[in-house]
Design an enzyme around this catalytic site. Structure first.
Site, PDB file in Angstrom:
ATOM      1  N   ILE A  43       0.821  -1.207   0.000  1.00 51.44           N
ATOM      2  CA  ILE A  43       0.000   0.000   0.000  1.00 51.44           C
ATOM      3  C   ILE A  43       0.858   1.261   0.000  1.00 51.44           C
ATOM      4  O   ILE A  43       0.416   2.340  -0.396  1.00 51.44           O
ATOM      5  CB  ILE A  43      -0.935   0.004   1.230  1.00 51.44           C
ATOM      6  CG1 ILE A  43      -2.039   1.049   1.058  1.00 51.44           C
ATOM      7  CG2 ILE A  43      -0.149   0.208   2.529  1.00 51.44           C
ATOM      8  CD1 ILE A  43      -3.124   0.967   2.119  1.00 51.44           C
ATOM      9  N   LYS A  44       2.106   1.130   0.419  1.00 47.96           N
ATOM     10  CA  LYS A  44       2.996   2.286   0.531  1.00 47.96           C
ATOM     11  C   LYS A  44       3.328   2.909  -0.823  1.00 47.96           C
ATOM     12  O   LYS A  44       3.818   4.047  -0.882  1.00 47.96           O
ATOM     13  CB  LYS A  44       4.282   1.892   1.241  1.00 47.96           C
ATOM     14  CG  LYS A  44       4.089   1.404   2.671  1.00 47.96           C
ATOM     15  CD  LYS A  44       3.660   2.510   3.607  1.00 47.96           C
ATOM     16  CE  LYS A  44       3.687   2.066   5.055  1.00 47.96           C
ATOM     17  NZ  LYS A  44       3.412   3.147   5.996  1.00 47.96           N
TER      18      LYS A  44
END
Length: 452
Positions: A43-44
């Protein structure tokens, strides 16, 4: 034609997947936002790209510059991918508790990785925060993203993750749960969801050894809460500016062991191989299940892929060393206790007499049969003896292929001792196991009796 101009435009729009077996005890519908579909498998990627774009717009990051960041690995991956496309250099600081896989992946995309000690204060000059800060001052034309305090982090999730979840649930989401580290995911996504419906509950997952839960409840920073923990990606010994504690309705702590075991369950029961913090998020959800009803729709937002943890939570030895797995004996333990680990075989073309002589000289009762280096069958002492007694002169020179039966089952060396009962019987007197070096071992009924 349908294609992307570069990999960065593939970030976001990740799928939502319903969970079943691991949440059988949860009355609500449980959906998982599977962020491993991002190009950096995390998700980063969302906030990494946003931090770079905003830095460029402000003029903080110029062509030929160097991106500096303190990272547990996933933000670094997103930044490294962005840097590769845009032509920047990368220097990342990380802690020595992070998995080797994460560090190797960062180096593979061209980043320089500096490993710093975990168990030091954040303001210690050796900490990965302090080292990143110092490098940003020493290196010309460099930019320290500082994901903890850079509000582009949570803005990325306000602009992308939140709207996606709202759209994918048709606005019916009642609860969101996710791990909390820098706070960007929970704060940005949570703010968007609450703007759409203030009744949506935002639950965060913390870990033991972190200050976040205590601070959320008291607004007091208690250093007594800080102690070493193993879980990666969540928990903090500082209070990042990205965390909007007013958005969070509840923080739940999950132990290192429970997070690791749940991650393994997700892989084996749902077919979704995820990172440590994903296991923590699911474990936390189970701890909170009594607060849910059949009408609720829960979205679990996870962070990264399990490939970053193959040497840790997905490694039985690593798990056992930390007391996370039961202490039941494994097949490998039986092998280790054997006084003689020699492995004897006969060729399919060998005579019955040769097989009998081998068994007699080495005092063994079962022998695998090999053909072209593959195990194709087996023979036992009783079968050979009965065959010879029927007609000693004629049968002795017959090939082993005439009397062999099916090959012995091959089991994993990590198979629990108790599960051997599923393989060994009157018809199957032994099993084979192959160790990490590729060497075969035979486990007989006698070996099992000696172990007990």
């Amino acid at each position: 034609m349908d294609y992307h101009q570069n990999i960065l435009s593939t970030i976001g729009n990740t799928p939502m997947v319903q969970l079943h077996k691991v949440v059988a005890e949860v009355p609500a519908l449980v959906l998982m936002k599977v962020e491993t579909f991002n190009p950096g498998h995390s998700i980063k990627d969302r906030m990494a790209l946003k931090m770079v774009l905003d830095a460029e717009a402000r003029g903080d990051l110029r062509p030929g510059g160097t991106i500096i960041e303190c990272t547990s690995g996933n933000t670094g991956m997103g930044l490294a991918i962005t840097a590769a496309v845009k032509g920047y250099k990368c220097i990342f600081t990380t802690t020595d508790k992070q998995s080797k896989e994460k560090m190797d992946l960062l180096r593979a995309i061209g980043a320089e990785v500096i490993v710093c000690p975990t168990n030091v204060e954040s303001d210690d000059p050796r900490s990965y925060y302090s080292v990143a800060s110092r490098l940003s001052k020493e290196i010309p034309n460099s930019y320290w993203c500082n994901q903890y305090d850079n509000l582009s982090n949570r803005q990325a999730h306000y602009e992308s993750t939140g709207p996606e979840i709202w759209r994918q649930t048709d606005g019916k989401i009642t609860h969101m749960i996710t791990g909390v580290g820098t706070g960007g995911t929970i704060s940005g996504t949570g703010r968007y969801l609450k703007e759409q419906n203030p009744e949506v509950k935002i639950w965060g997952i913390d870990t033991y050894g972190s200050v976040l839960k205590k601070f959320h409840e008291t607004r007091q920073f208690d250093e007594k809460e800080i102690y070493p923990y193993i879980t990666e990606g969540i928990g903090e010994d500082i209070i990042p500016k990205n965390i909007d504690f007013d958005i969070i309705d509840h923080l739940e702590k999950v132990s290192d062991k429970d997070g690791a075991l749940m991650a393994r369950r997700l892989a084996r029961e749902e077919g979704i191989m995820l990172g440590y913090s994903a296991g923590s998020a699911l474990a936390g959800l189970l701890q909170l299940k009594d607060q849910l009803t059949a009408d609720d729709i829960v979205v679990v937002v996870i962070h990264d892929h399990g490939s970053r943890y193959v040497g840790k939570i997905y490694n039985d030895d690593w798990m056992r060393e930390r007391g996370f797995l039961d202490t039941e004996l494994r097949v490998k333990d039986i092998i280790a206790r054997k006084q003689d680990t020699s492995f004897y075989t006969v060729q399919k073309e060998d005579t019955v007499r040769q097989a009998f002589d081998l068994m007699k000289s080495h005092d063994i009762s079962q022998v695998p049969v090999v053909h072209n280096e593959a195990i194709v069958g087996s023979i036992s002492e009783n079968v050979v003896l009965n065959f010879l007694l029927e007609n000693p002169l004629r049968n002795a020179e017959r090939p082993v292929a005439d009397i062999m039966v099916e090959a012995l089952p091959i089991v994993d060396e990590y198979l629990p001792f108790s599960q051997l009962r599923n393989y060994i019987s009157k018809q199957i007197p032994a099993v084979l196991a192959r160790d990490k070096a590729g060497v075969y071992h035979i486990i007989t009924q006698y070996d099992i009796i000696q172990t007990v």
